[in-house]
Design an enzyme around this catalytic site. Structure first.
Site, PDB file in Angstrom:
ATOM      1  N   SER A  95      37.149  47.828  33.188  1.00 48.13           N
ATOM      2  CA  SER A  95      37.751  47.542  34.491  1.00 48.13           C
ATOM      3  C   SER A  95      37.840  48.801  35.352  1.00 48.13           C
ATOM      4  O   SER A  95      36.834  49.372  35.731  1.00 48.13           O
ATOM      5  CB  SER A  95      39.121  46.891  34.295  1.00 48.13           C
ATOM      6  OG  SER A  95      39.684  46.495  35.512  1.00 48.13           O
ATOM      7  N   HIS A  96      39.068  49.251  35.649  1.00 49.93           N
ATOM      8  CA  HIS A  96      39.277  50.373  36.571  1.00 49.93           C
ATOM      9  C   HIS A  96      39.436  51.704  35.856  1.00 49.93           C
ATOM     10  O   HIS A  96      39.639  52.734  36.517  1.00 49.93           O
ATOM     11  CB  HIS A  96      40.540  50.110  37.398  1.00 49.93           C
ATOM     12  CG  HIS A  96      41.781  49.982  36.555  1.00 49.93           C
ATOM     13  ND1 HIS A  96      42.094  48.826  35.889  1.00 49.93           N
ATOM     14  CD2 HIS A  96      42.755  50.876  36.249  1.00 49.93           C
ATOM     15  CE1 HIS A  96      43.226  48.997  35.224  1.00 49.93           C
ATOM     16  NE2 HIS A  96      43.642  50.236  35.421  1.00 49.93           N
ATOM     17  N   ASP A 236      37.582  46.710  42.260  1.00 47.69           N
ATOM     18  CA  ASP A 236      37.685  47.554  41.082  1.00 47.69           C
ATOM     19  C   ASP A 236      36.369  47.536  40.313  1.00 47.69           C
ATOM     20  O   ASP A 236      35.383  46.931  40.751  1.00 47.69           O
ATOM     21  CB  ASP A 236      38.879  47.151  40.212  1.00 47.69           C
ATOM     22  CG  ASP A 236      38.711  45.801  39.525  1.00 47.69           C
ATOM     23  OD1 ASP A 236      37.796  45.048  39.897  1.00 47.69           O
ATOM     24  OD2 ASP A 236      39.501  45.502  38.605  1.00 47.69           O
ATOM     25  N   ARG A 241      39.093  42.175  40.799  1.00 47.19           N
ATOM     26  CA  ARG A 241      40.210  42.403  41.712  1.00 47.19           C
ATOM     27  C   ARG A 241      39.696  42.924  43.042  1.00 47.19           C
ATOM     28  O   ARG A 241      38.656  43.590  43.109  1.00 47.19           O
ATOM     29  CB  ARG A 241      41.192  43.428  41.141  1.00 47.19           C
ATOM     30  CG  ARG A 241      42.050  42.912  40.036  1.00 47.19           C
ATOM     31  CD  ARG A 241      43.170  43.883  39.737  1.00 47.19           C
ATOM     32  NE  ARG A 241      42.668  45.195  39.350  1.00 47.19           N
ATOM     33  CZ  ARG A 241      43.382  46.315  39.427  1.00 47.19           C
ATOM     34  NH1 ARG A 241      44.609  46.307  39.926  1.00 47.19           N
ATOM     35  NH2 ARG A 241      42.871  47.467  39.035  1.00 47.19           N
TER      36      ARG A 241
END
Length: 418
Positions: A95-96, A236, A241
């Site tokens: 993810s981030h 992201d 998101r």
């Protein structure tokens, strides 16, 4: 394993905590505990993702599970594949997180959530016990599938593309998977799109793919102003998101975006149930009620929200952290569906986002404040005693106390030591 198994996923530093051998074992453990017949596997653009995706696929196939490999995709595209094919899913992504991290996200058939309370704990326990020797069953079959065009068609079905003509949009995909998905979607919508950092590069050479941090919005804000754009979108790393900035380059909170999307969804389905997590602004349930909807308050976290959506039949759910879930998207979250839904509401309103947002932002807000503490449980008890008798207390998620004109929520993070 306890170092890399989190509440909702597996995540760790590569190769110190997570490598091909560990991914292979996780694939085997997932097969042995969840008993899937078919698993779709996708990966992001991180340097280590191809190796880890191949390893987890091999682990699954070694236990007789058929695997369909999607190759490069966003996490919400993996959820779409799980829903469309009615198969379990594994997404290789962190993810981030920074580029030296990687991880695995899991879902059941129909994009059903798998977290610590819905199977992930059993996978971890199987690994801690030690996996049995592999049996003599035949290896599962391996297939490949390109679902990008089908996913684009799915996303576009959420909006009336005719009203979006002429909107000027800047998207910062931060060298993440949005660079694959976002241009493909927006080509079908007739908007003027300017993409920052579209090249897929898991080293994140321009800035981290974590749009919740204000410093990672600097480039997007500058481009919105220089281009005279109507809106800016910050995705992201795995593009599930999205965060927004308006035409004056001012960021919108996840609460404001949730309220805007809720209004659009209620215009399509009057009287529908909409979920919001308990750290959203109190403006969110107010607006849902004003628009004729039924607001339902939930815990933070995708596994809780997806389960509650299934139980209530909710058409939409929003989190302050920038996750937006749609019933017609198999109750899964999608950054790009959230973005195009806001664009449609903006186009129909016929006003600038800097003006439109005002009716949704009714109260002062501190934003999320993170603190490292030695004993989260002791802190919760101490704070509850300190405010004893002063407000209305509930424990839906951590500690929430509501007063006549203010409220707070204090809870341990599910993913970080905060």
């Amino acid at each position: 394993m306890s170092e890399i198994f989190k509440a909702y996923d597996v995540r760790g530093v590569v190769p110190d905590e997570l490598d091909g051998e560990v991914a292979f074992a996780i694939g085997r453990a997932f097969a042995l505990t969840m008993r899937p017949h078919h698993v779709v596997v996708g990966r992001d653009m991180r340097v280590s993702s191809e190796e880890l995706a191949e390893a987890v696929s091999d682990g699954l196939r070694s236990e007789g599970v058929d695997v369909t490999e999607l190759g490069l995709c966003s996490t919400d595209m993996l959820y779409f594949a799980s829903g469309r094919l009615d198969a379990h899913g594994v997404m290789v992504t962190a993810s981030h997180n920074p580029g030296n991290y990687n991880g695995l996200k899991f879902c059941g058939p129909g994009a059903a959530p798998i977290g610590s309370e819905t199977g992930l704990r059993e996978v971890e326990a199987a690994l801690e016990r030690g996996l049995p020797p592999r049996g003599s069953q035949p290896r599962g079959q391996r297939h490949t599938l390109d679902l990008l065009d089908a996913y684009v068609e799915h996303v576009v079905s959420f909006v009336d593309r005719r009203v979006l003509d002429g909107l000027r949009v800047v998207a910062d995909t931060a060298n993440g998977m949005g660079g694959l998905v976002v241009p493909a979607v927006f080509r079908e919508l007739g908007v003027e799109l300017d993409v920052l950092f579209a090249e897929l590069d898991g080293s994140f050479p321009n800035h981290p793919a974590d749009p919740i941090q204000p410093e990672n919005l600097i480039d997007l804000k500058a481009r919105v102003l220089s281009q005279g754009a109507d809106i800016g979108l910050a995705f992201d790393g795995d593009a599930d998101r999205v965060f927004l900035v308006d035409d004056r380059a001012a960021p919108l909170s996840g609460s404001t975006t949730t309220a805007i999307i809720a209004r659009r969804m209620l215009e399509r389905e009057p009287g529908a149930t909409i979920l919001y997590n308990l750290i959203c602004s109190r403006a969110v349930p107010e607006i849902i009620r004003e628009q004729g909807g039924r607001p339902v308050r939930t815990r933070v976290g995708h596994s809780f929200i997806k389960a509650e959506m299934a139980a209530t039949g909710a058409v939409f759910a929003g989190e302050h952290s920038g996750h937006y879930y749609f019933r017609e998207n198999y109750r899964a979250d999608s950054g790009v569906i959230g973005a195009v839904t806001v664009l449609e509401e903006l186009a129909r309103a016929g006003s600038e986002l800097s003006t439109l947002r005002k009716e949704y932002e009714r109260y002062a807000a501190s934003g999320e404040i993170n603190s490292k503490v030695r004993d989260a449980r002791a802190v919760l008890a101490f704070v509850e005693r300190a405010f004893s008798g002063e407000g209305s207390v509930d424990h839906l998620d951590g500690l929430t106390i509501e007063f006549a004109d203010w409220w707070f929520n204090l809870r341990p993070s599910n993913t970080e030591p905060l």
